[in-house]
Scaffold this motif. Structure first.
Motif, PDB file in Angstrom:
ATOM      1  N   ASN A 142     -70.034 -44.496 -18.873  1.00 31.96           N
ATOM      2  CA  ASN A 142     -70.027 -44.567 -17.412  1.00 31.96           C
ATOM      3  C   ASN A 142     -71.400 -44.242 -16.843  1.00 31.96           C
ATOM      4  O   ASN A 142     -71.874 -44.891 -15.908  1.00 31.96           O
ATOM      5  N   ALA A 143     -72.029 -43.187 -17.389  1.00 31.81           N
ATOM      6  CA  ALA A 143     -73.346 -42.796 -16.900  1.00 31.81           C
ATOM      7  C   ALA A 143     -74.337 -43.948 -17.066  1.00 31.81           C
ATOM      8  O   ALA A 143     -75.142 -44.229 -16.169  1.00 31.81           O
ATOM      9  N   ALA A 144     -74.293 -44.642 -18.228  1.00 28.47           N
ATOM     10  CA  ALA A 144     -75.192 -45.774 -18.450  1.00 28.47           C
ATOM     11  C   ALA A 144     -74.852 -46.937 -17.526  1.00 28.47           C
ATOM     12  O   ALA A 144     -75.734 -47.620 -17.003  1.00 28.47           O
ATOM     13  N   LYS A 145     -73.549 -47.154 -17.314  1.00 32.43           N
ATOM     14  CA  LYS A 145     -73.108 -48.285 -16.503  1.00 32.43           C
ATOM     15  C   LYS A 145     -73.560 -48.140 -15.046  1.00 32.43           C
ATOM     16  O   LYS A 145     -73.926 -49.122 -14.393  1.00 32.43           O
ATOM     17  N   TYR A 146     -73.529 -46.903 -14.540  1.00 36.30           N
ATOM     18  CA  TYR A 146     -73.829 -46.668 -13.128  1.00 36.30           C
ATOM     19  C   TYR A 146     -75.258 -46.180 -12.891  1.00 36.30           C
ATOM     20  O   TYR A 146     -75.560 -45.661 -11.822  1.00 36.30           O
ATOM     21  N   THR A 147     -76.137 -46.324 -13.884  1.00 34.93           N
ATOM     22  CA  THR A 147     -77.534 -45.927 -13.733  1.00 34.93           C
ATOM     23  C   THR A 147     -78.419 -47.141 -13.969  1.00 34.93           C
ATOM     24  O   THR A 147     -78.444 -47.692 -15.071  1.00 34.93           O
ATOM     25  N   ASP A 148     -79.134 -47.573 -12.937  1.00 29.61           N
ATOM     26  CA  ASP A 148     -79.997 -48.751 -13.060  1.00 29.61           C
ATOM     27  C   ASP A 148     -81.362 -48.394 -13.634  1.00 29.61           C
ATOM     28  O   ASP A 148     -81.986 -49.223 -14.293  1.00 29.61           O
ATOM     29  N   SER A 149     -81.839 -47.205 -13.360  1.00 29.21           N
ATOM     30  CA  SER A 149     -83.120 -46.757 -13.901  1.00 29.21           C
ATOM     31  C   SER A 149     -83.104 -45.236 -13.955  1.00 29.21           C
ATOM     32  O   SER A 149     -82.316 -44.576 -13.280  1.00 29.21           O
ATOM     33  N   GLY A 150     -84.014 -44.689 -14.789  1.00 27.73           N
ATOM     34  CA  GLY A 150     -84.074 -43.234 -14.911  1.00 27.73           C
ATOM     35  C   GLY A 150     -83.592 -42.776 -16.271  1.00 27.73           C
ATOM     36  O   GLY A 150     -83.918 -43.378 -17.293  1.00 27.73           O
ATOM     37  N   HIS A 151     -82.774 -41.727 -16.287  1.00 30.62           N
ATOM     38  CA  HIS A 151     -82.350 -41.188 -17.573  1.00 30.62           C
ATOM     39  C   HIS A 151     -80.961 -40.569 -17.471  1.00 30.62           C
ATOM     40  O   HIS A 151     -80.439 -40.318 -16.384  1.00 30.62           O
ATOM     41  N   ILE A 152     -80.393 -40.317 -18.653  1.00 31.72           N
ATOM     42  CA  ILE A 152     -79.101 -39.650 -18.802  1.00 31.72           C
ATOM     43  C   ILE A 152     -79.338 -38.437 -19.688  1.00 31.72           C
ATOM     44  O   ILE A 152     -80.101 -38.509 -20.653  1.00 31.72           O
ATOM     45  N   SER A 153     -78.678 -37.358 -19.376  1.00 31.95           N
ATOM     46  CA  SER A 153     -78.812 -36.168 -20.218  1.00 31.95           C
ATOM     47  C   SER A 153     -77.443 -35.678 -20.670  1.00 31.95           C
ATOM     48  O   SER A 153     -76.470 -35.728 -19.904  1.00 31.95           O
ATOM     49  N   LEU A 154     -77.395 -35.254 -21.920  1.00 27.46           N
ATOM     50  CA  LEU A 154     -76.205 -34.621 -22.494  1.00 27.46           C
ATOM     51  C   LEU A 154     -76.611 -33.208 -22.883  1.00 27.46           C
ATOM     52  O   LEU A 154     -77.393 -33.015 -23.816  1.00 27.46           O
ATOM     53  N   ARG A 155     -76.089 -32.240 -22.168  1.00 23.91           N
ATOM     54  CA  ARG A 155     -76.464 -30.848 -22.401  1.00 23.91           C
ATOM     55  C   ARG A 155     -75.218 -30.059 -22.790  1.00 23.91           C
ATOM     56  O   ARG A 155     -74.214 -30.088 -22.075  1.00 23.91           O
ATOM     57  N   VAL A 156     -75.292 -29.379 -23.917  1.00 23.12           N
ATOM     58  CA  VAL A 156     -74.149 -28.632 -24.440  1.00 23.12           C
ATOM     59  C   VAL A 156     -74.527 -27.159 -24.537  1.00 23.12           C
ATOM     60  O   VAL A 156     -75.576 -26.811 -25.085  1.00 23.12           O
ATOM     61  N   GLU A 157     -73.666 -26.298 -24.022  1.00 23.65           N
ATOM     62  CA  GLU A 157     -73.918 -24.857 -24.041  1.00 23.65           C
ATOM     63  C   GLU A 157     -72.652 -24.119 -24.460  1.00 23.65           C
ATOM     64  O   GLU A 157     -71.538 -24.628 -24.322  1.00 23.65           O
ATOM     65  N   ARG A 158     -72.857 -22.925 -24.978  1.00 17.91           N
ATOM     66  CA  ARG A 158     -71.757 -22.026 -25.284  1.00 17.91           C
ATOM     67  C   ARG A 158     -71.772 -20.912 -24.246  1.00 17.91           C
ATOM     68  O   ARG A 158     -72.796 -20.242 -24.066  1.00 17.91           O
ATOM     69  N   GLU A 159     -70.648 -20.707 -23.570  1.00 18.79           N
ATOM     70  CA  GLU A 159     -70.551 -19.680 -22.533  1.00 18.79           C
ATOM     71  C   GLU A 159     -69.443 -18.702 -22.872  1.00 18.79           C
ATOM     72  O   GLU A 159     -68.454 -19.067 -23.517  1.00 18.79           O
ATOM     73  N   GLY A 160     -69.602 -17.468 -22.419  1.00 21.11           N
ATOM     74  CA  GLY A 160     -68.588 -16.443 -22.644  1.00 21.11           C
ATOM     75  C   GLY A 160     -68.802 -15.736 -23.965  1.00 21.11           C
ATOM     76  O   GLY A 160     -69.780 -15.952 -24.684  1.00 21.11           O
ATOM     77  N   VAL A 161     -67.860 -14.860 -24.293  1.00 23.40           N
ATOM     78  CA  VAL A 161     -67.908 -14.096 -25.534  1.00 23.40           C
ATOM     79  C   VAL A 161     -66.711 -14.469 -26.384  1.00 23.40           C
ATOM     80  O   VAL A 161     -65.802 -15.160 -25.939  1.00 23.40           O
ATOM     81  N   ASP A 162     -66.721 -14.005 -27.651  1.00 19.85           N
ATOM     82  CA  ASP A 162     -65.612 -14.315 -28.553  1.00 19.85           C
ATOM     83  C   ASP A 162     -64.283 -13.924 -27.927  1.00 19.85           C
ATOM     84  O   ASP A 162     -64.137 -12.824 -27.376  1.00 19.85           O
ATOM     85  N   GLY A 163     -63.327 -14.803 -28.032  1.00 21.76           N
ATOM     86  CA  GLY A 163     -62.015 -14.580 -27.426  1.00 21.76           C
ATOM     87  C   GLY A 163     -61.872 -15.327 -26.121  1.00 21.76           C
ATOM     88  O   GLY A 163     -60.788 -15.780 -25.778  1.00 21.76           O
ATOM     89  N   THR A 164     -62.970 -15.458 -25.366  1.00 18.72           N
ATOM     90  CA  THR A 164     -62.947 -16.216 -24.109  1.00 18.72           C
ATOM     91  C   THR A 164     -64.058 -17.260 -24.081  1.00 18.72           C
ATOM     92  O   THR A 164     -64.359 -17.810 -23.037  1.00 18.72           O
ATOM     93  N   ALA A 165     -64.681 -17.522 -25.223  1.00 18.36           N
ATOM     94  CA  ALA A 165     -65.809 -18.448 -25.264  1.00 18.36           C
ATOM     95  C   ALA A 165     -65.335 -19.878 -25.024  1.00 18.36           C
ATOM     96  O   ALA A 165     -64.211 -20.244 -25.362  1.00 18.36           O
ATOM     97  N   GLN A 166     -66.225 -20.668 -24.441  1.00 23.40           N
ATOM     98  CA  GLN A 166     -65.930 -22.071 -24.223  1.00 23.40           C
ATOM     99  C   GLN A 166     -67.196 -22.900 -24.376  1.00 23.40           C
ATOM    100  O   GLN A 166     -68.310 -22.406 -24.160  1.00 23.40           O
ATOM    101  N   ALA A 167     -66.990 -24.132 -24.790  1.00 22.07           N
ATOM    102  CA  ALA A 167     -68.097 -25.081 -24.849  1.00 22.07           C
ATOM    103  C   ALA A 167     -68.177 -25.789 -23.506  1.00 22.07           C
ATOM    104  O   ALA A 167     -67.157 -26.258 -22.981  1.00 22.07           O
ATOM    105  N   VAL A 168     -69.373 -25.880 -22.956  1.00 20.22           N
ATOM    106  CA  VAL A 168     -69.591 -26.551 -21.679  1.00 20.22           C
ATOM    107  C   VAL A 168     -70.495 -27.759 -21.935  1.00 20.22           C
ATOM    108  O   VAL A 168     -71.637 -27.600 -22.359  1.00 20.22           O
ATOM    109  N   VAL A 169     -69.959 -28.933 -21.710  1.00 18.51           N
ATOM    110  CA  VAL A 169     -70.691 -30.174 -21.943  1.00 18.51           C
ATOM    111  C   VAL A 169     -70.988 -30.811 -20.586  1.00 18.51           C
ATOM    112  O   VAL A 169     -70.071 -31.104 -19.821  1.00 18.51           O
ATOM    113  N   ARG A 170     -72.272 -31.028 -20.311  1.00 22.99           N
ATOM    114  CA  ARG A 170     -72.691 -31.611 -19.034  1.00 22.99           C
ATOM    115  C   ARG A 170     -73.307 -32.991 -19.283  1.00 22.99           C
ATOM    116  O   ARG A 170     -74.266 -33.112 -20.052  1.00 22.99           O
TER     117      ARG A 170
END
Length: 508
Positions: free
Chosen positions: A274-302
């Motif tokens: 979708n990001a590629a389809k709706y972008t005529d010029s410029g760039h796309i970024s995929l950023r992945v982070e780990r948030e929280g601590v063990d037991g409540t940790a989650q992966a956040v993908v932007r």
């Protein structure tokens, strides 16, 4: 002309005078009346005659009107009959409430005017007719939905057969280098558009299953980074073809979660596509982070792009079915408007959340997916499967589509396998019994003897010295479970990408 049927009323009262009076009022109003003096007789008549309305006195000599009403509602054959309670004694509000709780639709206190009785019966008949119409409509919709699902399944099967032949053929061509830049460009176009068509077919079927709650995850422990790297490999040629930059940022350590790798690939492929389809010029970024601590940790993908953005009035419903940011008549962006609906549902099935953010039109957009991670001390990932050499296998291919059969045979032979082919199930079984192969690739929708029966025959006559793989245009968990029950080792859906087939042969 057929005369309309008279509405039937069952009048239940143990007092002969009251019962006679109500009978006369109803008959003079044009209703067909049957009568009962006890509760048990009323239950029997209700099941035999299925009246439209029951005028039911509360006080009866054997069982109370409340009990009669409760039993009527508990019986599927009489549950939809309209019931009006009557009583000749002073009726308190709690008694009315008791009658309504037992399933009565109305409550009259005797003595009542004939006009009040007739008006109440007419009201109950209108209610019953409306319920019957709604029930018929619901049944019709359910039947239409069933036929739609059957049509979509058949459509997918018919589309996947030619797609399989095209995808296999382009896989063969891509293994032969060419110095002709135009030919290389045309190969790339065919490859990308075939993958695009395959995704559209899968999305169309998946949204039908998801809206009916029939999608099941095949979950296991996995590293989200490996899933995302696989997605990036698929998407990078698309971004390069559009002249877009693709920036990827991931943490060093593993992001272990419980999930369905195939479905998660579908989520992030949809978002990046979708990001590629709706972008005529410029760039796309995929950023992945780990948030929280063990037991409540989650992966956040932007997933962020510099594309056309999302108008503020569209943003609240961007995940709704058939919603699209590009609503112009030209429809230059393409797509069915169902990808983001699938994303939301699949993320929710994984216990996660997805959010869309955009400053507005022309200012890009960002999609944020949050998925719960396992505790660091939980069971480790399963070790990778050791691959073995795939060269020189004896393979039987049973496929009724001649183009798909020819393309698959040539690809397998190009890899050095000894391949025999059969156009139907009967010939497939005969070839396998005469000269047992190491591996049989069997289509399900075969003439004469379908793939399930082929698998059962081979398991009975050859045993488990042969590996059986179902390759079919029919997807869904039902087909997967039925294939395994028939004796197949694996169930894969057309079109099979050459690289995926290569990995399958290696792992087997």
């Amino acid at each position: 002309m057929v005369e309309p049927r008279l509405a039937t009323v069952l009048n239940v009262n143990d007092d002969d005078a009251n019962r006679y009076l109500v009978n006369r009022i109803l008959e003079m109003a044009g209703y067909h009346v049957i009568e009962a003096a006890t509760g048990m007789a009323a239950l029997l008549l209700a099941e035999q005659h299925r009246p439209d309305v029951i005028v039911l006195d509360v006080k009866l000599p054997d069982i109370s009107g409340y009990e009669v009403c409760a039993r009527l509602r508990a019986n599927p054959d009489t549950a939809s009959i309209a019931v009006m309670h009557t009583s000749a004694t002073f009726v308190t509000s709690d008694k009315k409430a008791r009658g309504l709780d037992a399933g009565a639709d109305a409550y009259l206190t005797q003595p009542f005017e004939s006009s009040e009785l007739i008006a109440t019966v007419r009201s109950l008949l209108r209610l019953r007719h409306a319920e019957q119409a709604a029930r018929r409509r619901a049944d019709e919709l359910a039947e239409m939905d069933r036929r739609k699902d059957e049509f979509l399944a058949m459509l997918a099967h018919e589309l996947r057969n030619p797609l399989a032949a095209i995808m296999t053929s382009i896989g063969i061509l891509e293994r032969k280098p060419t110095d002709d830049t135009k030919e290389a460009r045309m190969r790339g176009i065919i490859h990308r558009q075939t993958n695009h068509l395959a995704r559209l077919v899968d999305d169309l079927l998946d949204v039908s299953r998801i809206t009916r709650g029939k999608v099941e995850l095949r979950s296991g422990r996995l590293d989200l980074r490996a899933v995302l790297l696989q997605v990036v490999q698929v998407i990078r040629p698309i971004t390069e073809a559009r002249g877009l930059g693709l920036e990827v940022s991931m943490p060093e350590g593993p992001l272990v979660l419980t999930g369905d790798a195939t479905r998660l690939e579908q989520v992030f492929t949809n978002l990046l596509d979708n990001a590629a389809k709706y972008t005529d010029s410029g760039h796309i970024s995929l950023r992945v982070e780990r948030e929280g601590v063990d037991g409540t940790a989650q992966a956040v993908v932007r997933v962020r792009d510099t594309g056309i953005g999302i108008p503020q009035d569209v943003l609240p419903r961007i995940f709704d079915l058939f919603a699209q940011a590009d609503t112009s008549l030209e429809r230059t962006r393409g797509g069915l408007g169902i990808g983001l609906t699938l994303v939301r549902q699949l993320v929710h099935l994984h216990g996660g959340q997805v959010q869309a953010v955009s400053p507005g039109s022309g200012r890009g957009s960002e999609f944020v997916v949050r998925l719960p991670l396992l505790h660091a001390n939980e069971v480790a990932l399963a070790p990778p499967v050791n691959t073995v050499s795939r060269s020189g296998r004896r393979i039987l291919l049973v496929e009724d589509n001649p183009d798909a059969r020819q393309a698959m045979r040539e690809l397998l032979e190009l890899w050095g396998h000894d391949v025999e082919v059969a156009p139907d199930g009967l010939q497939g079984v005969e070839l396998a019994v005469r000269k047992p192969p190491e591996l049989a690739l069997v289509d399900i929708g075969l003439p004469g003897l379908d793939g399930y029966r082929v698998a059962r025959e081979l398991r009975t006559r050859i045993g488990h010295d042969i590996r059986l793989v179902a390759i079919t245009g029919y997807g869904g968990p039902e087909g997967h479970d039925r294939a395994l029950a028939a004796g197949f080792d694996l169930h894969i859906v057309k079109p099979v990408k050459p690289d995926e087939l290569d990995r399958l042969l290696s792992n087997l």
